[in-house]
Design an enzyme around this catalytic site. Structure first.
Site, PDB file in Angstrom:
ATOM      1  N   SER A   1       0.835  -1.201   0.000  1.00 23.91           N
ATOM      2  CA  SER A   1       0.000   0.000   0.000  1.00 23.91           C
ATOM      3  C   SER A   1       0.869   1.250   0.000  1.00 23.91           C
ATOM      4  O   SER A   1       1.820   1.349   0.775  1.00 23.91           O
ATOM      5  CB  SER A   1      -0.909   0.031   1.243  1.00 23.91           C
ATOM      6  OG  SER A   1      -1.606   1.259   1.302  1.00 23.91           O
TER       7      SER A   1
ATOM      8  N   VAL B   1       7.306   2.549   4.076  1.00 19.17           N
ATOM      9  CA  VAL B   1       8.274   1.848   3.223  1.00 19.17           C
ATOM     10  C   VAL B   1       7.829   1.911   1.759  1.00 19.17           C
ATOM     11  O   VAL B   1       8.638   2.173   0.867  1.00 19.17           O
ATOM     12  CB  VAL B   1       8.479   0.391   3.686  1.00 19.17           C
ATOM     13  CG1 VAL B   1       9.397  -0.363   2.724  1.00 19.17           C
ATOM     14  CG2 VAL B   1       9.059   0.354   5.094  1.00 19.17           C
ATOM     15  N   CYS B   2       6.551   1.696   1.504  1.00 14.87           N
ATOM     16  CA  CYS B   2       6.039   1.752   0.127  1.00 14.87           C
ATOM     17  C   CYS B   2       6.180   3.158  -0.456  1.00 14.87           C
ATOM     18  O   CYS B   2       6.536   3.323  -1.620  1.00 14.87           O
ATOM     19  CB  CYS B   2       4.582   1.308   0.074  1.00 14.87           C
ATOM     20  SG  CYS B   2       4.290  -0.389   0.599  1.00 14.87           S
ATOM     21  N   ALA B   3       5.898   4.159   0.354  1.00 14.60           N
ATOM     22  CA  ALA B   3       6.029   5.546  -0.110  1.00 14.60           C
ATOM     23  C   ALA B   3       7.477   5.867  -0.437  1.00 14.60           C
ATOM     24  O   ALA B   3       7.773   6.451  -1.492  1.00 14.60           O
ATOM     25  CB  ALA B   3       5.487   6.506   0.953  1.00 14.60           C
TER      26      ALA B   3
ATOM     27  N   THR C   1       8.507   4.059  -3.691  1.00 15.34           N
ATOM     28  CA  THR C   1       7.929   4.697  -4.878  1.00 15.34           C
ATOM     29  C   THR C   1       8.662   5.990  -5.203  1.00 15.34           C
ATOM     30  O   THR C   1       8.984   6.256  -6.368  1.00 15.34           O
ATOM     31  CB  THR C   1       6.421   4.942  -4.665  1.00 15.34           C
ATOM     32  OG1 THR C   1       5.787   3.680  -4.393  1.00 15.34           O
ATOM     33  CG2 THR C   1       5.791   5.572  -5.895  1.00 15.34           C
TER      34      THR C   1
END
Length: 172
Positions: A55, A60-62, A65
Site C-alpha cells: 500500500s 516503506v512503500c512511499a 515509490t
C-alpha cells in the site's frame, strides 16, 4: 511447498502463479490514477520495471515509490509502474502529494489479477489480500529478466540490482 515471505519475522504464504526469471511476463490490464486501462507485462517493445507494493499509505512503500520515481526516470526505452491494492483515487492523491510524475501508479483492487498472476498475493495474516513487496524487470521481448521477492515485507528492495537489470534490459 507454498512460496512465502515474511512479515515482521513471521512466515506469510503467498497465493497465485509464481513468475520467475525466464518466464513470459503475464499480460495484465489495470486502472491508473485516472481510471485509464494500462496494460503491463508481455512484449511491449520497451523494458518494464514493475514494482509491487502492499500500500502506498505505508512509509516503506512511499519511500520505495519516491526512490524509483527519481532513479528510474533517466532510463530510456523503459516504462516504470507501481502496482498496489490502493484505490486509483488514493494513488492519485499520493502522486499529487509526493510529486510522482515519472512512473505509473496502477491499482490491482478490482480482481487482484496482477497479484494472482505474478504470485505476490498475500494469502494469510494481517495483510491478507494485499500484495507482497516484489520487483520484476521485463525485457522488450516480454521475458522476465529479474525478480526480487523482498524477503521481509517491511524492508525496502535492492534498488541497485533492480535498476541495473532495468537499465540493461532497456539497452538491449
Amino acid at each position: 511447498m507454498p512460496v512465502t515471505t515474511k512479515l515482521k519475522g513471521n512466515d506469510v504464504a503467498l497465493a497465485g502463479n509464481q513468475v520467475n526469471v525466464g518466464d513470459n511476463a503475464p499480460v495484465v490490464t489495470l486502472p491508473n490514477t485516472d481510471l485509464q486501462e494500462i496494460t503491463i507485462g508481455g512484449a511491449q517493445g520497451v523494458a518494464q520495471l514493475i514494482i509491487a507494493v502492499p500500500s502506498l499509505d505505508t512509509p516503506v512503500c512511499a519511500t520505495e515509490t519516491r526512490k524509483f520515481n527519481e532513479k528510474a526516470a533517466a532510463v530510456e526505452n523503459g516504462a516504470v509502474c507501481v502496482v498496489s491494492m490502493d484505490l486509483p483515487f488514493a494513488g492519485k492523491r499520493f502522486c499529487s502529494t509526493e510529486g510522482i510524475e515519472n512512473l505509473q501508479v496502477l491499482s490491482d483492487y478490482r480482481d487482484k489479477c496482477f497479484s494472482t498472476m505474478y504470485g505476490t498475493l498475500i494469502a494469510e495474516g494481517a495483510l491478507r489480500g494485499l500484495s507482497a513487496r516484489a520487483i520484476f524487470v521485463v525485457g522488450k521481448d516480454g521475458k522476465v529478466v529479474y525478480k526480487e521477492l523482498v524477503p521481509e515485507i517491511t524492508q525496502e528492495p535492492d534498488y541497485d540490482s533492480a535498476l541495473e537489470a532495468f537499465k540493461k534490459a532497456a539497452a538491449e
